[in-house]
Design an enzyme around this catalytic site. Structure first.
Site, PDB file in Angstrom:
ATOM      1  CE1 TYR A   1       8.675 -17.752  -5.038  1.00 62.91           C
ATOM      2  CE2 TYR A   1       7.011 -18.223  -6.637  1.00 62.91           C
ATOM      3  CZ  TYR A   1       8.741 -18.084  -5.985  1.00 62.91           C
ATOM      4  OH  TYR A   1       9.524 -17.574  -6.979  1.00 62.91           O
ATOM      5  CE1 TYR A   2       5.826 -24.324 -10.368  1.00 61.39           C
ATOM      6  CE2 TYR A   2       6.561 -26.237  -8.775  1.00 61.39           C
ATOM      7  CZ  TYR A   2       5.951 -25.593 -10.232  1.00 61.39           C
ATOM      8  OH  TYR A   2       5.997 -26.698 -11.001  1.00 61.39           O
ATOM      9  CB  SER A   3       4.465 -25.810  -2.779  1.00 59.15           C
ATOM     10  OG  SER A   3       5.899 -25.980  -2.833  1.00 59.15           O
TER      11      SER A   3
END
Lengths: 219, 219
Positions: free
Chosen positions: A133-135
């Site tokens: 989700y960060y990516s």
């Protein structure tokens, strides 16, 4: 140059503020979220602005109006909850871009992450799967910036360390996943601000053998 | 029309599959995530495809290649964790758009949420502040679709109910936050598929007094 640093209290942000404050050519404006973070910067004689990235675009534009450039280095680094990743790393970043345009600030530097541009490639870097989700958040913020019409530079550093800076890096479209110090990332941001050839460029950056200013000229 | 329904096992998805299956003009292809969801559709004689939206764009493109249109109605509705909101409602949606393009499918219908286009306006609808990360995800997916080059329609329904459909709705750029049945949303999707005037349109949709087919003609 008056440089608005969004995420000034972060680990890269603090180093960047100090370097800009020490330089004779630039003035940092430290954008921070919490009142208790103000003192640290004011003691150093640094201009500050209190802004909540979850607030309105107008609020961000209001503090950007005296700036010549915006640096976005706020974010969770993948360690906060995914809700904050969405609201800061993605939405906060894009609201900052909209605010820069609204305030008439053209220059915008984004601190991204190594390999983020390859998020949708089947052979993307392994680290991205450990915090997908960060990516995704960083990927969409970067794509938005590339399409924003702003004079952007997107710096995608490798794994961040607190090692002292060496002043030497390696930069390219696609690099192996190696380390780089936060100190050198801060120096890379300033060198990018000072080199208009970096406008419209996005690149990975890791430890290397080439002085930063020279390395940027190879892009 | 062969209609690929991404999120077929959801509450709108199931109703949409049934309506398409009953129609003489369309064939649904139900895209679902879990094997145990297959039986329900196969018992109805519905074609199925097993795809994980957290997987590759190629996997999605592969099941889209026999479709004439894609409907995206997968998502968390704000009730799952923010990580899944990022990976399904935002990233899954955009991967589906990229997959549609890759597969040569031009027509794409997005089920969004009322008022989502106003996320960055200071006077956005109140519901958006109670699940801001969900609002942001839907906003960015919709913006991406508008810029995708696909023949899109974005339907932004009000609060969803399980009431029986009335076949009558109200549609416009900006509506008050009222209810609509999932049944009527499903009917609105099919009416949009059958009316090329809805291509390139995005609109709020709530309960109303106008038959769906007529209402869409007012856009």
């Amino acid at each position: 140059m008056n440089v608005l640093i969004i995420g000034a209290n972060g680990q890269i942000g603090q180093r960047l503020v100090r370097k800009l404050q020490e330089s004779s050519q630039h003035n940092p404006i430290a954008v921070i979220r919490k009142e208790e973070q103000l003192a640290r910067f004011e003691e150093q004689g640094v201009k500050t602005a209190l802004v909540d990235l979850e607030g309105s675009i107008d609020d961000i534009a209001n503090v950007a109006k005296n700036a010549d450039a915006v640096v976005f280095t706020a974010g969770s680094g993948g360690h906060t909850g995914a809700d904050k990743t969405m609201l800061i790393d993605l939405d906060g970043a894009i609201k900052s871009m909209k605010a820069a345009k609204q305030a008439g600030v053209k220059r915008f530097i984004m601190v991204s992450g190594i390999g983020v541009h390859r998020w949708h490639d089947n052979n993307h870097l392994e680290w991205m799967d450990s915090s997908p989700y960060y990516s995704a958040a960083k990927y969409y913020a970067d794509v938005w910036l590339e399409r924003s019409g702003l004079d952007y530079t997107i710096i995608r550093p490798g794994s961040l360390t607190n090692d002292p800076g060496t002043g030497k890096v390696k930069v390219a479209d696609d690099l192996e996943h190696e380390q780089i110090s936060r100190e050198d990332v801060a120096s890379g941001i300033i060198a990018s601000l000072e080199d208009d050839q970096t406008i419209g460029k996005a690149f990975d950056m890791i430890n290397g053998e080439t002085p930063i200013v020279e390395a940027l000229k190879t892009l």
